[in-house]
Design an enzyme around this catalytic site. Structure first.
Site, PDB file in Angstrom:
ATOM      1  N   ASP A   1       0.802  -1.213   0.000  1.00 54.23           N
ATOM      2  CA  ASP A   1       0.000   0.000   0.000  1.00 54.23           C
ATOM      3  C   ASP A   1       0.840   1.270   0.000  1.00 54.23           C
ATOM      4  OD1 ASP A   1       0.427  -1.181   2.709  1.00 54.23           O
ATOM      5  OD2 ASP A   1      -0.289   0.758   3.364  1.00 54.23           O
ATOM      6  N   SER A   2       2.141   1.155   0.197  1.00 48.21           N
ATOM      7  CA  SER A   2       3.018   2.324   0.281  1.00 48.21           C
ATOM      8  C   SER A   2       3.232   2.964  -1.091  1.00 48.21           C
ATOM      9  CB  SER A   2       4.368   1.907   0.859  1.00 48.21           C
ATOM     10  OG  SER A   2       5.372   2.836   0.529  1.00 48.21           O
ATOM     11  N   PRO A   3       2.979   4.273  -1.217  1.00 50.21           N
ATOM     12  CA  PRO A   3       3.257   4.950  -2.489  1.00 50.21           C
ATOM     13  C   PRO A   3       4.716   4.826  -2.900  1.00 50.21           C
ATOM     14  CG  PRO A   3       1.966   6.370  -1.047  1.00 50.21           C
ATOM     15  CD  PRO A   3       2.382   5.186  -0.223  1.00 50.21           C
TER      16      PRO A   3
ATOM     17  N   ARG B   1       5.291   1.447  -4.364  1.00 46.89           N
ATOM     18  CA  ARG B   1       4.671   1.332  -5.683  1.00 46.89           C
ATOM     19  C   ARG B   1       5.501   2.050  -6.747  1.00 46.89           C
ATOM     20  NH1 ARG B   1       0.035   4.078  -5.022  1.00 46.89           N
ATOM     21  NH2 ARG B   1      -0.230   4.103  -2.756  1.00 46.89           N
TER      22      ARG B   1
END
Length: 220
Positions: free
Chosen positions: A10-12, A15
């Site tokens: 979920d970490s930008p 990603r």
């Protein structure tokens, strides 16, 4: 040998690294770091990254952390001839400016505004929201008359910024006042390689977290 990637979906920032790896067609061995369980404090992980942050890569024994540094490293080592991080000085400097803007202004202001609400239940802070809006208008202005964030081609700057903008949208912020951002966002989603696989899947995890938080707020 595949590059080891320590990440949380979920970490930008994580990603962003996945987007870069896809753009360069790099194979990575994924190691999920569960931050809620405290995996980042495991002594074995601390030996790799004493800062205990994600993402971290280990490439043939060489550890690198901080997502934008990882992106630069990967393109410099594996992206010979890639336009993701141009070699011409002015073009590269523009990419660096946008990367630094994302890290030190746009993402930072979003984090200061939204994460205290999501993770510790604080009320929205009007001052932090105003600063986030200002950063969004900055970015919208940067994009005026431009195809991508740092010129006519997709670069590291776009992959970094799209991980942030998609997270901001997933948090519930309305992007319609930012016409240039919306046009750019649509373009990057269509042109970044394996966008849904690399950014979209992790974004769904973040959206689910946000939805659960909003549902719990409503029930209280």
């Amino acid at each position: 040998m595949a590059i080891d990637l320590y990440y949380t979906p979920d970490s930008p920032a994580c990603r962003l690294v996945l987007l870069v790896a896809a753009a360069l067609d790099l194979q990575m061995e994924h190691h999920h770091i569960n931050l809620q369980n405290g995996d980042q404090y495991d002594p074995k992980y601390l030996k790799i990254n004493p800062q205990h942050s994600v993402p971290t890569i280990v490439d043939n024994g060489f550890p690198v952390w901080e997502a934008r540094a990882i992106g630069r490293y990967l393109v410099n080592k594996y992206g010979m001839g890639s336009t993701l991080y141009p070699t011409e000085l002015k073009e590269r400097t523009l990419v660096d400016m946008r990367l630094d803007f994302d890290l030190g202004v746009l993402y930072e202001r979003f984090a200061y505004y939204f994460y205290p609400q999501l993770f510790i239940g604080e009320r929205p802070d009007k001052v932090h929201f105003a600063k986030l809006l200002e950063a969004m208008f900055f970015f919208n202005t940067f994009l005026a008359g431009e195809t991508y964030a740092a010129g006519p081609t997709l670069t590291l700057a776009d992959l970094s910024l799209v991980s942030t903008i998609s997270t901001i949208e997933a948090s519930g912020m309305d992007l319609t006042p930012f016409e240039n951002i919306l046009e750019w966002y649509t373009r990057v989603k269509a042109t970044a390689l394996k966008y849904e696989e690399t950014n979209g899947k992790g974004l769904e995890v973040f959206k689910e977290m946000v939805d659960n938080w909003r549902r719990n707020k409503t029930e209280l």
